[in-house]
Structures are given as structure tokens and as C-alpha cells.
Motif scaffolding. Structure first.
Motif, mmCIF file in Angstrom:
data_model
loop_
_atom_site.group_PDB
_atom_site.id
_atom_site.type_symbol
_atom_site.label_atom_id
_atom_site.label_comp_id
_atom_site.label_asym_id
_atom_site.label_seq_id
_atom_site.Cartn_x
_atom_site.Cartn_y
_atom_site.Cartn_z
ATOM 1 N N ALA A 223 -12.224 3.216 -6.197
ATOM 2 C CA ALA A 223 -13.229 1.509 -5.424
ATOM 3 C C ALA A 223 -11.525 0.988 -5.156
ATOM 4 O O ALA A 223 -10.978 0.330 -4.580
ATOM 5 C CB ALA A 223 -14.143 0.975 -5.880
ATOM 6 N N ALA A 224 -11.336 0.922 -7.271
ATOM 7 C CA ALA A 224 -9.804 -0.280 -7.214
ATOM 8 C C ALA A 224 -8.790 0.361 -6.161
ATOM 9 O O ALA A 224 -7.917 -0.455 -5.726
ATOM 10 C CB ALA A 224 -9.594 -0.150 -8.362
ATOM 11 N N ARG A 225 -8.155 0.943 -6.259
ATOM 12 C CA ARG A 225 -7.269 2.434 -5.548
ATOM 13 C C ARG A 225 -7.815 2.244 -3.624
ATOM 14 O O ARG A 225 -6.548 1.592 -3.045
ATOM 15 C CB ARG A 225 -7.279 3.921 -5.635
ATOM 16 N N LEU A 226 -8.985 1.835 -3.266
ATOM 17 C CA LEU A 226 -8.944 1.729 -2.072
ATOM 18 C C LEU A 226 -9.037 0.296 -1.803
ATOM 19 O O LEU A 226 -9.176 0.226 -0.240
ATOM 20 C CB LEU A 226 -9.826 2.699 -1.448
ATOM 21 N N ALA A 227 -9.421 -0.806 -2.435
ATOM 22 C CA ALA A 227 -9.746 -1.607 -2.024
ATOM 23 C C ALA A 227 -8.159 -2.867 -1.134
ATOM 24 O O ALA A 227 -8.634 -3.326 0.282
ATOM 25 C CB ALA A 227 -9.981 -2.885 -3.506
ATOM 26 N N PRO A 228 -7.159 -2.453 -1.557
ATOM 27 C CA PRO A 228 -5.940 -3.465 -0.928
ATOM 28 C C PRO A 228 -6.305 -2.148 0.449
ATOM 29 O O PRO A 228 -5.689 -3.541 1.373
ATOM 30 C CB PRO A 228 -5.170 -2.767 -1.826
ATOM 31 N N GLU A 229 -6.302 -1.551 1.042
ATOM 32 C CA GLU A 229 -6.738 -0.759 2.065
ATOM 33 C C GLU A 229 -6.968 -1.152 3.430
ATOM 34 O O GLU A 229 -7.104 -0.770 3.804
ATOM 35 C CB GLU A 229 -5.861 0.745 1.607
ATOM 36 N N PHE A 230 -8.859 -1.422 2.564
ATOM 37 C CA PHE A 230 -9.861 -1.397 2.952
ATOM 38 C C PHE A 230 -10.491 -3.165 2.903
ATOM 39 O O PHE A 230 -11.296 -2.814 1.935
ATOM 40 C CB PHE A 230 -10.682 -0.470 2.972
ATOM 41 N N PRO A 231 -10.152 -4.322 3.395
ATOM 42 C CA PRO A 231 -10.717 -5.653 2.901
ATOM 43 C C PRO A 231 -11.871 -5.515 2.714
ATOM 44 O O PRO A 231 -12.001 -6.291 2.319
ATOM 45 C CB PRO A 231 -9.437 -6.289 3.751
ATOM 46 N N ASN A 232 -12.152 -5.534 4.138
ATOM 47 C CA ASN A 232 -13.572 -5.139 3.801
ATOM 48 C C ASN A 232 -14.966 -3.921 3.705
ATOM 49 O O ASN A 232 -15.789 -3.933 4.589
ATOM 50 C CB ASN A 232 -13.840 -5.737 5.749
ATOM 51 N N LEU A 233 -14.318 -3.509 2.861
ATOM 52 C CA LEU A 233 -14.670 -1.940 2.216
ATOM 53 C C LEU A 233 -15.747 -3.160 1.117
ATOM 54 O O LEU A 233 -15.188 -3.389 -0.035
ATOM 55 C CB LEU A 233 -13.826 -1.234 2.221
ATOM 56 N N GLU A 234 -17.502 -2.375 0.999
ATOM 57 C CA GLU A 234 -18.254 -3.055 0.107
ATOM 58 C C GLU A 234 -18.158 -1.247 -0.844
ATOM 59 O O GLU A 234 -18.382 -0.321 0.150
ATOM 60 C CB GLU A 234 -19.177 -3.464 0.409
ATOM 61 N N PHE A 235 -19.070 -1.473 -2.338
ATOM 62 C CA PHE A 235 -18.974 -0.660 -2.830
ATOM 63 C C PHE A 235 -20.210 -0.805 -3.597
ATOM 64 O O PHE A 235 -20.046 -1.780 -4.278
ATOM 65 C CB PHE A 235 -18.183 -0.168 -3.969
ATOM 66 N N VAL A 236 -21.598 -0.523 -3.454
ATOM 67 C CA VAL A 236 -22.990 -0.409 -3.702
ATOM 68 C C VAL A 236 -23.239 1.108 -4.827
ATOM 69 O O VAL A 236 -22.870 2.253 -4.684
ATOM 70 C CB VAL A 236 -23.675 -0.241 -2.690
#
Length: 401
Positions: A223-236
Motif C-alpha cells: 500500500a505504501a508503494r502504491l499510495a503515491p501513484e494512486f492518490p484516491n486509493l483506499e486500503f481496507v
């Protein structure tokens, strides 16, 4: 003990159509978990075909409210102590009193409790279960279970991978039967999302937080890897357990507190799945994952580690995606590809749902249990006359005094 003589005393004559065979099912507890959920599902489903009696080692857990007449046979903390053998004796007496014809243990601890008790009680058909790969057991636990399996007629495994592990350990192939987990009918129903849509994408992981093998940490690092690339992405994260405080701390360290949602233990998993665009299962050990099955039924695409029974459920690029277990870069790369391609998500989800309906519905799995129970019971009914005849002939040959 002369087990054939004990079995001979049990009436195994074929029953009339309106008289169901007596089936005893046993589980460890009714806490939140895949095996427990399967126990409840099949206990209810098989009541249409058998006179079902239920037992457990400890009557605790949220699933216990879904079952009535659940008898407790507690080993009082140890399967080797004096109290545990008293519990086995009590269980054996219950099996005799209820005239049980088929006894089936559903997990490790109930294997060690029910199988010897059923053998002592002279139950005609005895089955154990192996619903994991075995790598979560200690060496002594695995050895003890395999010794116990010598006393039963069949061992039900929920994946080919689990059956292969037992076969490699010396359990005869003739004893091993693969019957997959079943999906409740409501898993296929369209539910309103339990989490309101915010316009962005959402990825979820559904798993108890009780063992590092589930690899929640890998999910959070990805999630930390992808967060910058997908600013509106949520992890549940759905689930709870003793590891949760550490995972919440790791979330804070990775500066993901505004991206990660901890939902805790939930019973509305189908509605939560309706809130997700994809589910992931990075676990390092799985036999046959209920989470993958439920995601398939909900038409939610799955990305899972290539371990255990996961490849039996997921055909890559057709009904889901796989990545090499523990490979964080591969995990992140495949998840990014899935999130970027809405058409891929839709196609994988639809294919997965069709497969789930065809292979893992309650009706399909119940039929496999019916066939197994009746087949082994029929084998025993054929054997009983042969045993009686052999004993009669032997008596005739013995000289009189």
C-alpha cells in the motif's frame, strides 16, 4: 480392542427412504474463521439428508448462535490430560446413545477428540478432516494427527494441495477425499455496499489478525508503494486479532493512517465486498481460502499469492491473478496493473463468479458429502455380512470340548 466385533453389534441394515442416517459433526469452537464458517454451512445443509447431531470442544464464538443443540465435550485445556479422556468417554457414550452411524471431525483438535471416541463407540463410519497444508502445525501435532487418521475410514481435505501433503506424509491415497469449501447462497446475492463510495478505488484484505503467515505487513508495505501513484486509493482491512495493534503501528510508521481503514471483525462480508474494487490475499499458507471463494461469488477480482490451494481456485488472467509468495515488487506490480484496468477487473470478476456458481455452491458441495457418506456406509454394510459369515465358519471349525 476387536473393532470389527464392536461394529458388528451396530444395526447397519439399509434404512427406509423416510429414515435418515445418523450423522455426528464436531468442531473445535465456533469462533470467527473459515473452518468454523464451513462447519455451520454444512451442518445446516446436510440436515436435509441426514439426522445431524453436533458437538464441539468449547461452545464459544459468534457462530454458536447460529446452531442449536450443540453439545460440548471439553478437554479442559489439554488433549492428553485425564479430564480429556473423561470427555472422550462421555463423547463415546453419547455416540452410542444416539446410535450414530457416521462421525466426522472438522478440524485438528476435533480429529484428536472424536476419532478415537468414535472408534471406541463402534461407530461404523469415521471421518477426519485436514483443512490446511499442515505447515501451521508443529511436527508433533502433525505426527499425532496422522497417527489418529489410521483409525478413520476417510480424511476429507478441502484442496488437492492439502491432500498431497498428507499423501507425502504416508496417509494412504485410498483414504483421501477432496471436497472443496461451499459458498452460502447469500454470497451470490447483490448487496448494497457497506462503505459509501467516495469516487476513488478501494482494495481490501479479509483475514484474521492472529498469525504473521497471513502477511498483513506485506499488504501494508505494498500500500505504501502504491499510495503515491494512486492518490484516491483506499486500503481496507477486515478482521481482528492480537496482531492488530502492531499493524496499526506499522500503518502509522508508513504514513498511511489516512489511507487505511481497519474495520475489525465483521459479519457483513458480502456487503463489504460490494464496496471493493479488488481483494488481495498475500498469505504464505492457504489450503482453500473462503475469502477467495466469497470474492469470486461477489464478482470481485482477486490477487493472491501462489501457494497451497490458491492456484486451484484462480486461473491466472481468467478468474484472478497470482504472484510469487513474499515477492513485494511482484505483488505491487500486479495490483497496480489490476487497478489501472477496469476492463480486466470486470472480466476477471465475471469469470470468477461463473466458476464459483458451477463448482462451489452449497448444492454442489452438499452432493459430494452425500455421496461420500453413503458410499462409505454402503461399504460397511457390505462388509458386515462377510465378517459375520467368517466368524460363523471359524466357530464351526473349532473343535468341541
Amino acid at each position: 480392542m476387536n473393532t470389527s466385533a464392536v461394529t458388528e453389534r451396530r444395526d447397519l441394515s439399509p434404512r427406509s427412504q423416510d429414515e435418515r442416517a445418523r450423522l455426528f459433526l464436531m468442531i473445535n469452537t465456533l469462533e470467527t474463521g473459515g473452518t468454523e464458517r464451513q462447519f455451520v454451512t454444512m451442518a445446516k445443509a446436510l440436515q436435509e439428508d441426514f439426522a445431524v447431531h453436533l458437538g464441539c470442544l468449547k461452545r464459544i464464538g459468534p457462530f454458536s448462535s447460529e446452531l442449536q443443540d450443540l453439545d460440548e465435550f471439553s478437554p479442559c485445556g489439554s488433549l492428553l490430560g485425564t479430564k480429556s479422556w473423561r470427555a472422550r468417554l462421555q463423547l463415546s457414550r453419547t455416540l452410542r446413545a444416539e446410535q450414530i452411524e457416521i462421525a466426522h471431525a472438522f478440524d485438528f483438535y476435533s480429529n484428536l477428540m472424536l476419532i478415537p471416541a468414535a472408534r471406541f463407540a463402534g461407530v461404523p463410519v469415521i471421518l477426519g478432516s485436514h483443512r490446511q497444508l499442515g505447515d501451521l502445525l508443529t511436527r508433533s501435532q502433525f505426527r499425532a494427527q496422522n497417527l489418529t487418521f489410521r483409525l478413520c475410514d476417510r480424511v476429507v481435505c478441502n484442496s488437492k494441495a492439502a491432500a498431497d501433503r498428507l499423501r507425502q506424509a504416508g496417509v494412504p491415497s485410498r483414504k483421501l477425499v477432496v471436497i472443496p469449501n461451499a459458498l452460502r447462497e447469500d454470497c451470490f446475492s447483490d448487496k448494497d455496499p457497506s462503505l459509501p463510495r467516495s469516487g476513488g478505488l478501494r482494495v481490501g484484505m479479509v483475514s484474521r489478525m492472529n498469525d504473521p503467515i497471513k502477511r498483513h505487513d506485506l499488504f501494508l508495505r505494498t500500500a505504501a508503494r502504491l499510495a503515491p501513484e494512486f492518490p484516491n486509493l483506499e486500503f481496507v482491512l477486515v478482521g481482528d486479532g492480537p496482531l492488530r495493534p502492531g499493524l496499526e503501528q506499522l500503518t502509522s510508521q508508513l504514513r498511511l493512517s489516512n489511507k487505511v481503514i481497519f474495520l475489525g471483525d465483521r459479519r457483513d462480508v458480502t456487503a463489504i465486498l460490494a464496496s471493493l474494487d479488488a481483494t488481495v490475499l498475500p498469505s504464505g499458507s492457504e489450503s482453500l481460502s473462503n475469502v477467495i471463494l466469497e470474492s469470486m461469488a461477489a464478482a470481485v477480482p482477486v490477487l493472491a499469492s501462489d501457494v497451497g490451494g490458491n492456484p486451484e481456485l484462480i486461473e491466472p488472467e481468467k478468474s484472478g491473478l497470482l504472484f510469487s509468495s513474499g515477492d513485494e515488487a511482484a505483488f505491487a506490480g500486479e495490483l497496480a496493473r489490476l487497478l489501472k484496468n477496469a476492463e480486466l477487473r470486470k472480466r476477471l470478476g465475471q469469470n470468477a463468479r461463473e466458476k464459483a456458481q458451477a463448482c462451489y455452491s452449497i448444492a454442489a458441495v452438499r452432493q459430494q458429502y452425500q455421496r461420500l457418506y453413503r458410499q462409505v456406509l454402503a461399504e460397511k454394510r457390505r462388509d458386515i455380512p462377510a465378517v459375520a459369515m467368517a466368524q460363523t465358519e471359524s466357530a464351526k471349525e473349532r473343535p468341541t470340548r
